[in-house]
Write an enzyme that holds these catalytic residues in place. Structure first.
Site, PDB file in Angstrom:
ATOM      1  N   GLY A  33     -13.233 -45.827 -21.930  1.00 16.51           N
ATOM      2  CA  GLY A  33     -12.033 -45.161 -21.438  1.00 16.51           C
ATOM      3  C   GLY A  33     -10.951 -45.091 -22.493  1.00 16.51           C
ATOM      4  O   GLY A  33     -11.213 -45.324 -23.670  1.00 16.51           O
ATOM      5  N   ASN A  34      -9.750 -44.743 -22.081  1.00 19.93           N
ATOM      6  CA  ASN A  34      -8.630 -44.652 -23.017  1.00 19.93           C
ATOM      7  C   ASN A  34      -7.343 -45.045 -22.310  1.00 19.93           C
ATOM      8  O   ASN A  34      -7.344 -45.301 -21.105  1.00 19.93           O
ATOM      9  CB  ASN A  34      -8.551 -43.242 -23.616  1.00 19.93           C
ATOM     10  CG  ASN A  34      -8.305 -42.188 -22.557  1.00 19.93           C
ATOM     11  OD1 ASN A  34      -7.225 -42.128 -21.979  1.00 19.93           O
ATOM     12  ND2 ASN A  34      -9.328 -41.380 -22.268  1.00 19.93           N
ATOM     13  N   ARG A  35      -6.251 -45.073 -23.063  1.00 17.55           N
ATOM     14  CA  ARG A  35      -4.998 -45.627 -22.545  1.00 17.55           C
ATOM     15  C   ARG A  35      -4.105 -44.614 -21.840  1.00 17.55           C
ATOM     16  O   ARG A  35      -2.961 -44.921 -21.540  1.00 17.55           O
ATOM     17  CB  ARG A  35      -4.194 -46.235 -23.711  1.00 17.55           C
ATOM     18  CG  ARG A  35      -4.854 -47.426 -24.364  1.00 17.55           C
ATOM     19  CD  ARG A  35      -3.961 -47.887 -25.525  1.00 17.55           C
ATOM     20  NE  ARG A  35      -4.569 -48.964 -26.278  1.00 17.55           N
ATOM     21  CZ  ARG A  35      -4.466 -50.256 -25.949  1.00 17.55           C
ATOM     22  NH1 ARG A  35      -3.772 -50.609 -24.884  1.00 17.55           N
ATOM     23  NH2 ARG A  35      -5.043 -51.171 -26.698  1.00 17.55           N
ATOM     24  N   SER A  36      -4.577 -43.400 -21.601  1.00 13.23           N
ATOM     25  CA  SER A  36      -3.693 -42.407 -20.990  1.00 13.23           C
ATOM     26  C   SER A  36      -3.311 -42.805 -19.565  1.00 13.23           C
ATOM     27  O   SER A  36      -4.168 -43.126 -18.749  1.00 13.23           O
ATOM     28  CB  SER A  36      -4.385 -41.044 -20.976  1.00 13.23           C
ATOM     29  OG  SER A  36      -3.534 -40.097 -20.383  1.00 13.23           O
ATOM     30  N   ALA A 100      -6.444 -36.918 -21.502  1.00 16.65           N
ATOM     31  CA  ALA A 100      -7.185 -37.452 -22.638  1.00 16.65           C
ATOM     32  C   ALA A 100      -8.664 -37.480 -22.226  1.00 16.65           C
ATOM     33  O   ALA A 100      -9.054 -38.222 -21.324  1.00 16.65           O
ATOM     34  CB  ALA A 100      -6.703 -38.847 -22.984  1.00 16.65           C
TER      35      ALA A 100
END
Ligand code: CTP
Ligand code: CA
Length: 239
Positions: A33-36, A100
Site C-alpha cells: 500500500g501507500n501513505r495516501s 495514489a
C-alpha cells in the site's frame, strides 16, 4: 482559511474523482500500500459539489466521511479502480485522478497466510515477492479519449525530486508523457504532504499556458485552484 465562494460555476458539470491509495493484497492479512489519506481528493469532491457539480468519487481505502451530496464507490485495488473509472468515463465532463495507484501488485495472491518459516528446508530464509505491473489508469483514459476534448483529465504527481532533477522538472516530463490536460505536482517526503492539512502544489497545463502555484494553503483552497484550472481548460475547449 477562506475558500472561494460557492458561485455555482460547476452547476450541472459531472466530475469524477479518484481518491485514496490502492492496496494490493499479498495474502489474507497483508497488502502492498501507500501513505495516501484521500484528503486532497475528498477536498476536491467537497468543493466541486459546493460549486454545483454532480460528483462521483472512486475511493480506495479512505477513512473519511463522504462529503455532502457526493456519490462514493469504494474499491480496494488498482484493477478495481480501473474498472470503476472506465465505467464512468462516458458520464464525466472532468476527471480528477487524485488517488495514489500502486504501480505494481504481487504476481500471485497466496490463499493462506505466509508463515515466517515458509521453507522448511531453510528455516531462516526470507521469501522473495515477485511483482507485476498494474495498468496505468490515467494513460488508459487519455488513450480512450483520443481526439475528443471531453472529459478534461487532471493528473496528480507526488514527487520527491532527484539529484539534478527538480520536482518541477520531473512534473513537466510526467505531464508530457501522460498526455493529460493538467498535472497537479506536489512535493512529498515522509514529513511532507501525506496526511497533513496544508499543501503546496504547482498546476501545470499541457497547452503551454503558464502554470499556477497554489499554497501553502488548506486542501480546500488547493481544491478550488485545481477546479478553477480545470474549468478554464474546459471553457477553452468548448469556446
Ligand atoms: N496513475 C494511474 N495509474 C497508475 C499509476 C498512476 O492512473 N497505475 C495516475 C495517478 O492517479 C496520478 C498520475 O497517474 O494521477 C501520476 O501518478 P504517478 O505515480 O506520479 O505517475 P507514474 O507514471 O506512476 O510515475 P512514477 O514512476 O513517478 O510513479
Ligand atoms: Ca506511480
Amino acid at each position: 482559511t477562506a475558500v472561494a465562494s460557492d458561485r455555482g460555476d460547476y452547476a450541472g458539470v459531472r466530475v469524477l474523482i479518484t481518491a485514496g491509495g490502492t492496496r494490493e493484497p499479498l495474502d489474507p492479512v497483508r497488502f502492498l500500500g501507500n501513505r495516501s489519506s484521500g484528503k486532497q481528493g475528498y477536498a476536491v469532491a467537497a468543493r466541486a459539489a459546493a460549486r454545483g457539480a454532480h460528483v462521483r468519487v472512486v475511493s480506495a481505502n479512505v477513512a473519511l466521511p463522504a462529503p455532502a451530496g457526493v456519490e462514493v464507490t469504494a474499491v480496494g485495488t488498482a484493477l478495481e479502480m480501473q474498472a470503476s473509472v472506465r465505467a464512468d468515463l462516458g458520464w464525466a465532463d472532468v476527471v480528477v485522478m487524485a488517488a495514489a495507484v500502486a504501480d505494481f501488485r504481487p504476481a500471485a495472491y497466496v490463499e493462506s497466510k505466509i508463515k515466517k518459516t515458509h521453507d522448511p528446508a531453510d528455516p531462516e530464509a526470507a521469501p522473495v515477492i515477485e511483482l507485476v505491473r498494474n495498468p496505468d489508469i490515467l494513460a488508459g483514459l487519455v488513450a480512450e479519449r483520443g481526439d475528443a476534448s471531453t472529459p478534461v483529465i487532471v493528473g496528480f504527481a507526488a514527487e520527491t525530486g532527484e539529484p539534478g532533477r527538480s520536482v518541477l522538472a520531473l512534473g513537466a516530463e510526467k505531464l508530457a508523457r501522460k498526455g493529460c490536460d493538467l498535472l497537479v505536482v506536489n512535493e512529498v517526503g515522509v514529513d511532507k504532504t501525506f496526511g497533513l492539512d496544508d499543501n503546496t502544489v504547482h498546476i501545470l497545463r499541457r497547452d503551454g499556458q503558464p502554470g499556477i502555484q497554489a499554497g501553502p494553503a488548506s486542501k480546500a483552497v488547493i481544491a478550488d485552484a485545481i477546479l478553477d484550472a480545470a474549468r478554464d481548460v474546459r471553457l477553452g475547449s468548448l469556446a
